[in-house]
Design an enzyme around this catalytic site. Structure first.
Site, PDB file in Angstrom:
ATOM      1  N   LYS A 211       0.851  -1.230   0.273  1.00  0.00           N
ATOM      2  CA  LYS A 211      -0.123   0.085  -0.135  1.00  0.00           C
ATOM      3  C   LYS A 211       0.777   1.213  -0.085  1.00  0.00           C
ATOM      4  O   LYS A 211       0.700   2.239  -0.632  1.00  0.00           O
ATOM      5  CB  LYS A 211      -0.799  -0.078   1.149  1.00  0.00           C
ATOM      6  CG  LYS A 211      -1.888   1.024   1.227  1.00  0.00           C
ATOM      7  CD  LYS A 211      -2.899   0.954   2.582  1.00  0.00           C
ATOM      8  CE  LYS A 211      -3.483   2.080   2.850  1.00  0.00           C
ATOM      9  NZ  LYS A 211      -4.459   2.132   3.978  1.00  0.00           N
ATOM     10  N   GLU A 217      10.824  -4.525   4.498  1.00  0.00           N
ATOM     11  CA  GLU A 217      10.546  -6.007   4.054  1.00  0.00           C
ATOM     12  C   GLU A 217      10.373  -6.037   2.702  1.00  0.00           C
ATOM     13  O   GLU A 217      10.864  -6.862   1.923  1.00  0.00           O
ATOM     14  CB  GLU A 217       9.688  -6.875   4.805  1.00  0.00           C
ATOM     15  CG  GLU A 217      10.122  -7.006   6.393  1.00  0.00           C
ATOM     16  CD  GLU A 217       9.286  -5.798   7.472  1.00  0.00           C
ATOM     17  OE1 GLU A 217       9.084  -4.752   6.735  1.00  0.00           O
ATOM     18  OE2 GLU A 217       9.230  -6.016   8.587  1.00  0.00           O
ATOM     19  N   GLY A 272      -4.853  -2.348   5.354  1.00  0.00           N
ATOM     20  CA  GLY A 272      -4.014  -3.251   4.985  1.00  0.00           C
ATOM     21  C   GLY A 272      -4.828  -4.588   5.081  1.00  0.00           C
ATOM     22  O   GLY A 272      -4.839  -5.571   4.084  1.00  0.00           O
ATOM     23  N   ARG A 273      -5.135  -4.818   6.312  1.00  0.00           N
ATOM     24  CA  ARG A 273      -5.762  -6.057   6.481  1.00  0.00           C
ATOM     25  C   ARG A 273      -7.027  -6.167   5.891  1.00  0.00           C
ATOM     26  O   ARG A 273      -7.819  -7.252   6.360  1.00  0.00           O
ATOM     27  CB  ARG A 273      -5.531  -6.389   8.281  1.00  0.00           C
ATOM     28  CG  ARG A 273      -6.387  -5.342   9.006  1.00  0.00           C
ATOM     29  CD  ARG A 273      -5.825  -5.426  10.529  1.00  0.00           C
ATOM     30  NE  ARG A 273      -6.371  -4.478  11.495  1.00  0.00           N
ATOM     31  CZ  ARG A 273      -5.603  -3.319  11.630  1.00  0.00           C
ATOM     32  NH1 ARG A 273      -4.593  -3.137  10.961  1.00  0.00           N
ATOM     33  NH2 ARG A 273      -5.972  -2.309  12.338  1.00  0.00           N
ATOM     34  N   GLU A 358      -4.684  -7.281  15.017  1.00  0.00           N
ATOM     35  CA  GLU A 358      -4.115  -5.921  14.835  1.00  0.00           C
ATOM     36  C   GLU A 358      -5.142  -5.071  14.966  1.00  0.00           C
ATOM     37  O   GLU A 358      -5.046  -3.808  15.211  1.00  0.00           O
ATOM     38  CB  GLU A 358      -3.592  -6.002  13.341  1.00  0.00           C
ATOM     39  CG  GLU A 358      -2.529  -4.943  13.334  1.00  0.00           C
ATOM     40  CD  GLU A 358      -1.597  -4.925  11.974  1.00  0.00           C
ATOM     41  OE1 GLU A 358      -0.467  -4.673  11.899  1.00  0.00           O
ATOM     42  OE2 GLU A 358      -2.256  -5.449  10.776  1.00  0.00           O
ATOM     43  N   HIS A 390      -4.780 -34.082  17.577  1.00  0.00           N
ATOM     44  CA  HIS A 390      -3.704 -34.918  18.009  1.00  0.00           C
ATOM     45  C   HIS A 390      -2.688 -34.102  18.463  1.00  0.00           C
ATOM     46  O   HIS A 390      -1.471 -34.451  18.517  1.00  0.00           O
ATOM     47  CB  HIS A 390      -3.194 -35.653  16.767  1.00  0.00           C
ATOM     48  CG  HIS A 390      -4.374 -36.776  16.086  1.00  0.00           C
ATOM     49  ND1 HIS A 390      -4.255 -38.111  16.520  1.00  0.00           N
ATOM     50  CD2 HIS A 390      -5.273 -36.474  15.416  1.00  0.00           C
ATOM     51  CE1 HIS A 390      -5.317 -38.750  16.138  1.00  0.00           C
ATOM     52  NE2 HIS A 390      -5.934 -37.817  15.288  1.00  0.00           N
ATOM     53  N   LYS A 510       9.641  -0.959  14.662  1.00  0.00           N
ATOM     54  CA  LYS A 510      10.232  -0.671  13.202  1.00  0.00           C
ATOM     55  C   LYS A 510      11.283   0.540  13.532  1.00  0.00           C
ATOM     56  O   LYS A 510      12.365   0.496  12.879  1.00  0.00           O
ATOM     57  CB  LYS A 510       9.022  -0.063  12.357  1.00  0.00           C
ATOM     58  CG  LYS A 510       8.137  -1.141  11.707  1.00  0.00           C
ATOM     59  CD  LYS A 510       7.318  -0.293  10.829  1.00  0.00           C
ATOM     60  CE  LYS A 510       5.924  -0.950  10.779  1.00  0.00           C
ATOM     61  NZ  LYS A 510       5.117  -0.195   9.638  1.00  0.00           N
TER      62      LYS A 510
HETATM   63  C1  G6Q Z   1      -2.626  -4.022   8.127  1.00  0.00           C
HETATM   64  C2  G6Q Z   1      -1.299  -3.316   8.487  1.00  0.00           C
HETATM   65  C3  G6Q Z   1      -0.025  -4.041   7.994  1.00  0.00           C
HETATM   66  C4  G6Q Z   1       0.426  -3.655   6.462  1.00  0.00           C
HETATM   67  C5  G6Q Z   1       1.942  -4.135   6.353  1.00  0.00           C
HETATM   68  C6  G6Q Z   1       2.394  -3.893   4.628  1.00  0.00           C
HETATM   69  O1  G6Q Z   1      -3.624  -3.677   8.207  1.00  0.00           O
HETATM   70  O2  G6Q Z   1      -1.441  -2.043   7.905  1.00  0.00           O
HETATM   71  O3  G6Q Z   1       0.009  -5.293   8.149  1.00  0.00           O
HETATM   72  O4  G6Q Z   1      -0.727  -4.253   5.543  1.00  0.00           O
HETATM   73  O5  G6Q Z   1       2.620  -3.422   6.820  1.00  0.00           O
HETATM   74  O6  G6Q Z   1       2.277  -2.402   4.525  1.00  0.00           O
HETATM   75  P1  G6Q Z   1       2.286  -2.081   3.103  1.00  0.00           P
HETATM   76  O7  G6Q Z   1       1.141  -2.715   2.296  1.00  0.00           O
HETATM   77  O8  G6Q Z   1       2.259  -0.482   3.071  1.00  0.00           O
HETATM   78  O9  G6Q Z   1       3.758  -2.665   2.576  1.00  0.00           O
END
Ligand code: G6Q
Length: 550
Positions: A211, A217, A272-273, A358, A390, A510
């Protein structure tokens, strides 16, 4: 200053009433409750959007759900739902609208943000995605050397990974088996190395899904992917055929070297989620095709409409959310186990962990008050059912902790094979039954068990669960199932008075990592007085070990 905005939920009359009710009913058992009411299962089962949801094995009396619904009303859930669908900036700490529901809104409807209808933009992106997917799937989109794309690697993390990974697993039955799908999220180089094992760069397409397009990463993995591809393809021009981006940040995408013509956008009002049905779902659409992706969206939308319009007493996400509040906040459970009896849903618990924790893992109310008088989000966890039996089910049946469970199963298997499905579902129903009703000492003795083993073989029962049963795992059903949990999370947030749409708790780590990176990489021993002794010791030891192995 005390005032309505800063006062605690615990001061609400309906909260107090539930607290008293939890106390007054604590001796009641599911055995008692079922014995006293022969239509309990029918009365406490609900159905919508292809999901049959049996809450009768929850530790609730006839009065509990109406009381929870009254609490929801008192907490303003109805107004909050309306505000979300109206595009209000309900994510107050980030001053954003929260409109994942717009991602699945049919073209004929309108949702305004600051007076602008966002629905046409959603469909425009969906159309571009569909045309791109058709070209890749149909073999018209070729790699730099003219070869067909055979492998798709999604690079993303968190919300830009967990939804696509879950959907890729959940919908594998419907996916194009000529395409291989891999996912890279971890900054650990192993993740990338293993994901591209056996792949041919000339036939591989990378989706860089981010996003913000600033995530450490993801960018590290994307750079490594570019180097991997170019090492084989030998030409910068190849990037245009082998890399596409999914992002809200066109300038960073361009700065990375991906042509924005190959970028699929979304908007800051998609968290994001909550983004698996935005362009972040590009890998999903590549796997199952645009038509089935539309069915997935239709399933989401059907649940959105149900959530928006159904009476709270019959509203699946509202009831699901309220029961999680009941179990954790009023009955004291610390965790909720999600146990799918379907191998395709193997990654569903991992997906839900982010969605739930989250979102609602917060200790500050919307008004900024510290919550010190009630518990908020429980730990969500789980694994596919029979494997769990199990492994960790021992604790759920006989441990000292109360662990409410969500069982998820299907009437029909997508891979019918002899008796397999009956065996699978017999286990699902049996576990919920055993948890609820247990086995008394008298029943154990009646089996002729030696006295010394009676306590060990007794099952206390009275362990709550919900069973969700659906016909078949289809894209549409998956959409409804995910939306059920999304809106249950929303419901919980409204009761706990937290903002489910920010995630400030991920920031500090971070920032500190960015401070430590140069300390690990510097030639000279860094100044470390700003670290505590433990962190400084670990950094020194790591540097020493690195020097030895280099
Ligand atoms: C979700 C968070 C988080 C995000 C990641 C990736 O709700 O905001 O998990 O999706 O940190 O972020 P980017 O899509 O910006 O790389």
């Amino acid at each position: 200053m005390a005032g309505p905005a800063s006062s605690s939920r615990t001061s609400l009359h309906d909260w107090q009433a539930l607290s008293d009710h939890a106390h007054a009913t604590r001796q009641l058992t599911l055995r008692d409750l079922f014995a006293a009411d022969h239509v309990r299962a029918e009365r406490l089962s609900f159905e919508a959007c292809g999901l049959f949801v049996d809450h009768s094995k929850q530790r609730i009396t006839e009065g509990t759900l109406p009381m929870l619904v009254r609490l929801a009303e008192a907490c303003g859930l109805r107004e909050r739902i309306a505000a979300m669908f109206a595009g209000d900036r309900i994510n107050t700490t980030e001053h954003r609208s929260v409109l994942h529901v717009a991602l699945r809104t049919p073209r004929s409807e309108r949702i305004l943000v600051d007076g602008v209808d966002v629905v046409p933009g959603v469909h425009e992106v969906l159309e571009r995605m569909a045309s791109f997917c058709d070209r890749v799937r149909g073999g018209q989109w070729l790699g730099h050397t003219g070869r067909r794309i055979r492998a798709i690697v999604n690079i993303g993390i968190g919300g830009s990974d967990l939804g696509p990974v879950m959907a890729s697993t959940a919908l594998r039955h419907y996916s194009d088996r000529d395409l291989t799908f891999r996912f890279v999220s971890n900054v650990d180089g192993t993740d990338f190395a293993e994901a591209v094992q056996g792949l041919d760069p000339a036939e591989t397409l990378f989706i860089v899904a981010s996003k913000t397009f600033t995530t450490q990463e993801t960018l590290a993995n994307a750079r490594t992917a570019r180097a991997w591809a170019l090492a084989a393809l030998g030409d910068e021009q190849a990037v245009a055929r082998h890399f596409v981006a999914v992002s809200t940040n066109a300038s960073e995408v361009a700065a990375f070297g991906i042509d924005t013509a190959n970028m699929f956008g979304f908007w800051d009002w998609v968290g994001g989620r909550y983004s698996m049905d935005s362009a972040i779902g590009l890998s999903t659409m590549l796997a199952i095709g645009p038509e089935r992706f539309s069915e997935l969206l239709a399933g989401f939308h059907e649940m959105d409409e149900h959530f928006r319009t159904a009476d709270f007493e019959q509203n699946l996400p509202v009831l699901q959310g309220l029961l999680a509040v009941w179990n954790t906040t009023f009955l004291g459970a610390h965790t909720i186990a999600v146990l799918p009896y379907d191998q395709y849903l193997a990654r569903f618990p991992a997906y839900l962990q982010q969605l739930t924790m989250e979102s609602n893992g917060k200790r500050v109310t919307l008004a900024g008050r510290f919550i010190d008088d009630y518990e908020t989000c429980p730990v969500y966890w789980g694994e596919p059912g029979t494997n769990g039996q199990h492994s960790f089910y021992q604790l759920i049946h006989q441990g000292t902790r109360l662990i409410p469970c969500d069982f998820i199963g299907f009437v029909r298997s997508l891979n019918p094979a002899g008796r397999h499905h009956d065996l699978l579902m017999a286990n699902c129903f049996a576990q919920a039954e055993a948890l609820a009703f247990g086995k008394t000492e008298a029943e154990v003795r009646a089996d002729g068990v030696p006295e010394s083993l009676v306590p060990h073989k007794t099952f206390p029962g009275n362990r709550p669960s919900t069973t969700i049963l659906a016909e078949r795992l289809t894209p549409r059903l998956l959409g409804s199932l995910v939306a059920l949990y999304e809106h249950a999370v929303f419901t919980q947030g409204a009761i706990w008075d937290v903002n489910p749409f920010d995630q400030w708790g991920v920031e500090l780590g971070k920032v500190l990592a960015n401070r430590i990176v140069p300390e690990l990489e510097a030639e000279a021993e860094p100044e470390m007085t700003h670290h505590d002794h433990s962190t400084a010791l670990l950094i020194r030891r790591y540097r020493r070990g690195r020097r030895k192995s280099d």
